[in-house]
Design a protein around this motif. Sequence first.
Motif, short mmCIF file in Angstrom:
data_model
loop_
_atom_site.label_atom_id
_atom_site.label_comp_id
_atom_site.label_asym_id
_atom_site.label_seq_id
_atom_site.Cartn_x
_atom_site.Cartn_y
_atom_site.Cartn_z
N GLY A 167 -5.61 -0.77 -5.98
CA GLY A 167 -4.14 -0.80 -5.89
C GLY A 167 -3.79 -0.75 -4.27
O GLY A 167 -4.57 -0.11 -3.53
N PRO A 168 -2.63 -0.78 -3.87
CA PRO A 168 -1.95 -0.54 -2.57
C PRO A 168 -2.31 1.07 -2.29
O PRO A 168 -1.95 1.74 -3.06
N ARG A 169 -2.66 1.03 -1.02
CA ARG A 169 -2.83 2.59 -0.55
C ARG A 169 -1.72 3.01 0.18
O ARG A 169 -1.38 4.07 0.70
N LYS A 170 -0.42 2.33 0.33
CA LYS A 170 0.89 2.69 0.77
C LYS A 170 1.94 2.17 -0.28
O LYS A 170 1.73 1.26 -0.74
N CYS A 171 3.01 3.23 -0.35
CA CYS A 171 4.09 2.79 -1.56
C CYS A 171 3.77 2.27 -3.06
O CYS A 171 4.19 1.57 -3.56
N ASP A 172 2.34 3.02 -3.42
CA ASP A 172 2.36 2.83 -4.53
C ASP A 172 3.24 3.68 -5.52
O ASP A 172 4.13 4.41 -4.96
N ALA A 173 3.27 3.38 -7.12
CA ALA A 173 4.22 4.16 -7.71
C ALA A 173 4.15 5.48 -7.70
O ALA A 173 5.24 6.09 -8.10
N SER A 174 3.36 6.08 -7.30
CA SER A 174 3.15 7.75 -7.14
C SER A 174 4.06 8.17 -6.23
O SER A 174 4.52 9.44 -6.25
N THR A 175 4.44 7.22 -5.19
CA THR A 175 5.43 7.83 -4.55
C THR A 175 6.83 7.60 -4.66
O THR A 175 7.68 8.25 -3.72
#
Lengths: 353, 353, 353, 353
Positions: A167-175
Amino acid sequence: MTYFCMNPTLVVLIFSLVLATPSFSSGADPQMQKWQSGKGWGWVWGKDDEVGSLNEMTDASRLAALRLATQGRVYDLGVLYDRTSYKWPGHSPGEILSFRTPEGVKRQQDLPALINNNSSKTAWHSCALFINDNVATQIDGLGHATEGADDHWYNGFKEEDWGGNWGPRKCDASTIPPIVARGVMVDVASFKGVDALPSHSVIGVEDLEGALRKQNTELRLGDVVLIRTGTLRFWGESGNDTEGLIAKHDSAGINLETARWLVEQKGAMLIGSDTSGLEYGPRPEDTTAYRAKYKSFMPVHNYLLIQQGVHIGEFHNLEGLSKDKIYEFCYLCSANKIKGTAAGFALKPIAIK
Amino acid sequence: MTYFCMNPTLVVLIFSLVLATPSFSSGADPQMQKWQSGKGWGWVWGKDDEVGSLNEMTDASRLAALRLATQGRVYDLGVLYDRTSYKWPGHSPGEILSFRTPEGVKRQQDLPALINNNSSKTAWHSCALFINDNVATQIDGLGHATEGADDHWYNGFKEEDWGGNWGPRKCDASTIPPIVARGVMVDVASFKGVDALPSHSVIGVEDLEGALRKQNTELRLGDVVLIRTGTLRFWGESGNDTEGLIAKHDSAGINLETARWLVEQKGAMLIGSDTSGLEYGPRPEDTTAYRAKYKSFMPVHNYLLIQQGVHIGEFHNLEGLSKDKIYEFCYLCSANKIKGTAAGFALKPIAIK
Amino acid sequence: MTYFCMNPTLVVLIFSLVLATPSFSSGADPQMQKWQSGKGWGWVWGKDDEVGSLNEMTDASRLAALRLATQGRVYDLGVLYDRTSYKWPGHSPGEILSFRTPEGVKRQQDLPALINNNSSKTAWHSCALFINDNVATQIDGLGHATEGADDHWYNGFKEEDWGGNWGPRKCDASTIPPIVARGVMVDVASFKGVDALPSHSVIGVEDLEGALRKQNTELRLGDVVLIRTGTLRFWGESGNDTEGLIAKHDSAGINLETARWLVEQKGAMLIGSDTSGLEYGPRPEDTTAYRAKYKSFMPVHNYLLIQQGVHIGEFHNLEGLSKDKIYEFCYLCSANKIKGTAAGFALKPIAIK
Amino acid sequence: MTYFCMNPTLVVLIFSLVLATPSFSSGADPQMQKWQSGKGWGWVWGKDDEVGSLNEMTDASRLAALRLATQGRVYDLGVLYDRTSYKWPGHSPGEILSFRTPEGVKRQQDLPALINNNSSKTAWHSCALFINDNVATQIDGLGHATEGADDHWYNGFKEEDWGGNWGPRKCDASTIPPIVARGVMVDVASFKGVDALPSHSVIGVEDLEGALRKQNTELRLGDVVLIRTGTLRFWGESGNDTEGLIAKHDSAGINLETARWLVEQKGAMLIGSDTSGLEYGPRPEDTTAYRAKYKSFMPVHNYLLIQQGVHIGEFHNLEGLSKDKIYEFCYLCSANKIKGTAAGFALKPIAIK
C-alpha cells in the motif's frame, strides 16, 4: 407569591456558563485555518502533510460539533459487510473465514496446553479475513487516487518515492484523524420526490441548493456533507445485490462542478454519499465524451482527493436520517488503523442528534 | 448596587434548562435498566439478545457522556497495525497487500476501458488484506469465548445451532452498538510508580481502589473502565516487538475477583486495558494451579463475555491520557461492521475531553 | 558376404530382455490386490487407510504404465488458473497478489540489509495467493465429500474425530500418492459427433462402450479413466467464462450407474473428466426427482470418494489428446503437498505417449 | 545342436530396434539444441522465450529419461507444507482455512437448495488458502529474480513492461513445462561423511566431483542435478523448525563458481537441492565481502535464473534417494499452473527408478 432576587452579575455568570457552548452550535462558523473562498484548499498544509482539509478540525470545532447532539440519539451510518456485499467490480472479493472454532480448537489438538486442564471446556471463535480496503462504508484516504505520468497523489507524493509493496506509504487510511464535525445530510432523493435517484443521475449545484432550501438547512465551512441518493435502501441485510438495484442506482452522484461548489464556495471538509463512489457515472454511450471533457474516469476523485485534499465518504447509510428528517448532527467517524490501506472500510460512522 | 429580581418559577425554569444535561455529568448515575448490585447482568436481556450490558446505553446516558467533553480535545486510543504487529500467537498472521497500484493498473492491461481515454493518467491504490479479527485495538464480541461441552457463548447460543463456516452467527462483532459512554481510565502503572507493570502482575481490587483514590476519580454505573498497565508504551510505531517488551508486560492484568468487583459492585459496562487480553496471565509454574482454581485458561473472558455479557476492550492505548492525567472522558468506539467477526479489530476508539 | 551366426538361446535371451517390460503394456492386467468384480473396492485397506484404490499401484504397474510412453510426447492436461477462472460458485474466489516486486522491495525499505550493498540492484518477485483448493485441474481427495448424520467420509473417518480448523485431518490431498498409471481417454464428445456434450447430458454405460469401441480402446483393471465431454474447449486462456459456455456444458457427466460400472465391472482406479465435477447435473426441473432417487446432490461423489475410495479427476484438459486421437497413455499426476487441503488443485497432470 | 544363422544386416536391425531407446540411457548424450560448452545457454531462445534451458527437452530426451525407470519405484521428493513450515523469512506466512465443512454447510444455511432434499446428509470439505508461492518444494520460475536499474529478468523482460499487480506477466511459473529428464542426485553430505553439511558450507566443484566419483555417477548434458546437503532430514512432519535445525543447515549450498561449472561445463538443465535457496549463504561477518565480490545477495539466482535461463529446484527431499543410494533416475515434475506465480510451490516432484 414570593420573589427571588439575585445579583445581576450572578445571573450573567449563569447565562455565560449555559451559553458558552451552545454559541458554537447556534450559527457562528469556526475560523478556517487555510480555506479560501473560491479556491478551497489544495496543497496548503506543508510538504509533509497527509491529512488535508481535516486539518481544519480544532478542539473548538469538535466541541461545537458535539454540542449539536442534543438528544443523544445515534444513527448508525454503516452498512453490514459480508462475502456477498455489493462492491465496485474492480475490487478484490472477500471471505470471512473461521480461523478457530470451539470444536475445531478441540479437534485440531494443536494447542494441548490450552485444551488440557480446562475443566470448563473453554474455547473460542476467531476469524481470518481476506478483504478489500474499498468495501462497505468507507472513507477514501488521500492516497487512494493518483494522476499524472508520475503517478502522484495528494501533496505531490509520487509512486516512485512513496509506493511499496503494501500500500501507499503516505496518506494511507491510518493517517485519517478521528472525525468529529458538524454533519449535514442533503436529501436529494426526497427533494426529487423519488425513492432513489435514477441511474446515471447528475446531482448538480441546483439540486443541492434546492434540497437544502426544502429541508431548511444551511451549509457551513468545515461541514461533513452527506448527499443522499437513496441507493442504500436496496442494501438489505448485507448488500447482496441479486436484483441489481444497488448497481443500478449507484451511478447517481455529483459531478465535478458540484464538488467544486461544495469545496470552493461552501468549504465542505469531507463529502460523502450513499453510493460506492460519490460521483456521477455516465451511461456507456456518454462515456467517451465525458472522459474527453473531464480527462479522467473519476474526475471528482481527482479533484477532491488529489487536488484539494478532501476525503470522500462512501456508502454512508442515510436512510435513518432521511426517515426522521434529521439534517444536521454531530458526525463521528474513526477509521480503522491499518498501515497501507487506501481507505477506511467496513466502517460504522455515526450521526448523533 | 442594584438587585435584579425574578419570579422564582422562571429561575427554576432557567436552572432546569441549564442543568437538564449536566445533571448526568455532574454526579447522578443514570438509571440502570437491568443491572443489580451484587449480581451484575447475566442473561437478562431476552433470549434473542446479542448485545449484553451495552443495552444499558440510552439517549440520556449518551448525552451525558458527550457532555463530559468540555474542551473538544481528542485522544486516539488505537494502535497502528501492520504485518509486524504483536499479537497473541494463537491468532493468524496478516498481510496488507497492494491489490491495485498506479503502475500495476497501467501495466496489467486488464481494464483497458478505464485506462484508455484517460488523459490525466488517473489510477489508484487499493489493498487486499489477509487479517485476523483479533489484532491491534479490539473490542471482543460476545461470541468470542465459549465454554461447556455444548460450546455455548453469551445468552446460551450454542455452536451446533449458531456456528457456521464464516464465524459465529450470533453475537458477532457487527452486533456491537456504537459505544458512547463515560470512560474512566484507571492508571494502575502510575499508582504503582512504574513505567509498566511487571510480567504476570495481578491487578487486584485494592489496586484499582488505590489508583482511583490517587487520581481522585470515582466509578459510576455504566462506565467504560480502561485499566492502564503501561504495556503500550512499548508499541512503538506498529507493535513490532523485536525486544519482547510487549510480550513481557502483556501478562499483567485483572483477575476474576477484580472483574467481578467491577461488574457486580461498580456496574462497569465495558472493561478494557492496554494489553492483548485484559486479564492476568500466570507464570508457567503457576499455570496448573491457576487452571485448577479457575477451571479455564481465561476465566475473566468466560466471566465477562459469556456469563455477564460485558464486552472487553483490548490494546487500548492509554499513554496519552496518562501523560495528561485525564481520567474521565467521553469514550467513543464504533467497531467495524463485518458479519461473522469475533471482535472489532484495528479500531481507533477515542476519548474526548 | 559373410554371415553372422548365433546360438538360438542367445537370441531368445535377447528378445526376452527386450520384451520383458512391453509384456505389461501389451495386454496382461496387473494383478489387483483388493478389487473384486461386481463389488469394486470399498473400505478394504485397513482402518487407518487414507489412500483407497490408489493402493493398487505397484512398482510393476507403474513400470508397465511408463512403458506405454513410446515416443516421449507429453500432453499437458492442466488448465491455466487465474482470478477469473470458472469454478463451481460454492467455492471461494481467489487472487494472486504481488507480495514483493523489484520496485516494491526497493521502495518499501523494510529490508535494508538486502538492498544496500547490492550493486547489481538485485530484487525479486514473489506472490501471496488467496486460493480455493477446488479450482482448475483437480484431484479430489478422499476427505472431500461426507455423508450421514455423523458426517463421515471414506473409511469411516468422522468430523467429530478428524475435523479441525484447517481442513480434514484424514484423507487430505497430501495423502494422494504420485499417480503413475495407464490412462485411457474416452472421447464421448467425438463419439456423439459434437464439439461438446449438451447441458445436462447423462453419460451412460452405453456411451462409454460405444466410444471405446469406436476408438478401439479397452479398459483394464487399474486404469485412470478420463472422459471427454468437450467442455474445456471453452476454457480459453484461463477459463474466464464471459459467455457462459463452460457453465453450460459443465453439467454433462456420468451418472451413478456409469460410475458403478466403471468401478465394479472395469476396476477403474481413478475416474476423471473435463468438467468441474465429473458427474451429471440435472436440469432445475429434474432436480427434485433426481435427489429423491439418489438421496444426494452429488451421488457419484458419494459413491466414488466415500464408499469406494476412488479419487476423482476434474477439469482435465483432454482437447490435445482428442485432436491427436490418443486414447491410451501413461498418466502422471503428483498433487501439491499441502496439509488439510480437500483436493489437489491447479494441477498439471500429464499424459505421455 | 543347431545354429541359427542370420544376415548381419538383420542382426543390426534387430539390435537397433532393441537398443534404440536404451541407447540414451546407456551413455550417449542427446544432442543439445543451444547449449555451448564454456558458455551454457543465456538468452538464446528468441526474444519471446519464457522457458530457457528447459527448451532442450525433446520427445527423445523424455523417452530416454523414462527408460531410466527400470523398477517402477517412486521417490516422493516433496516435503509436506502446513502453516508451521519453515520458509525464508522474507516470504509471507500462510494458512489453510476450512472454507466449508460438513457441519458448517448445514449450520450456515446459505445453500438451502443443496442441503434440503438430501436424505444422505451429504456435505463436503473445502479449504481457502492464503499461501506464498515460495514455500515447501519449489521450482523457481525465470521471472523470480531481477537485476539492474531496469529490474529485468530472464530474456530482458523488464518490470515497466511486464510487471503488473498480480505477479510477473512473463516467465511466471505457469510457463514451466512438465519436466521429464534424467535426474542425478549428488550426495555431498554422504561424501563429506556428515548427516548434514554445517551452516554456511560452500559446496565447491571439487565437492561435486568427489561425490560423483564416490557414488560412481556421471553428469550428462541436460540433467536435472539435485545436490544433497542433508538439511531436509530435519523437516520432520511438516517443517516446523522449533529447534532451528533447518534454518541452521539451510545456509549450505553451491557458490557461483559451482553453478557456472554445472551449467557451462556440464550442461545441467535444472539445478536443485534440499535447501530453501540452493546457494551458499555467508556468515554475517562475511556478508559485506561476499556482496562486494559477487554484487548480489544471491549471485547464483542471478546467474541461473536471469543470465542463463536455468530453473532452480528448492527443498527437494533427497533423503530417500540417499538412504537407498539411488543416484540416477527419471525426474518428473509438473508445477502447478497458476498465472503470475513466481515459483511452483508445495510441489511433489518424483524420482522414478
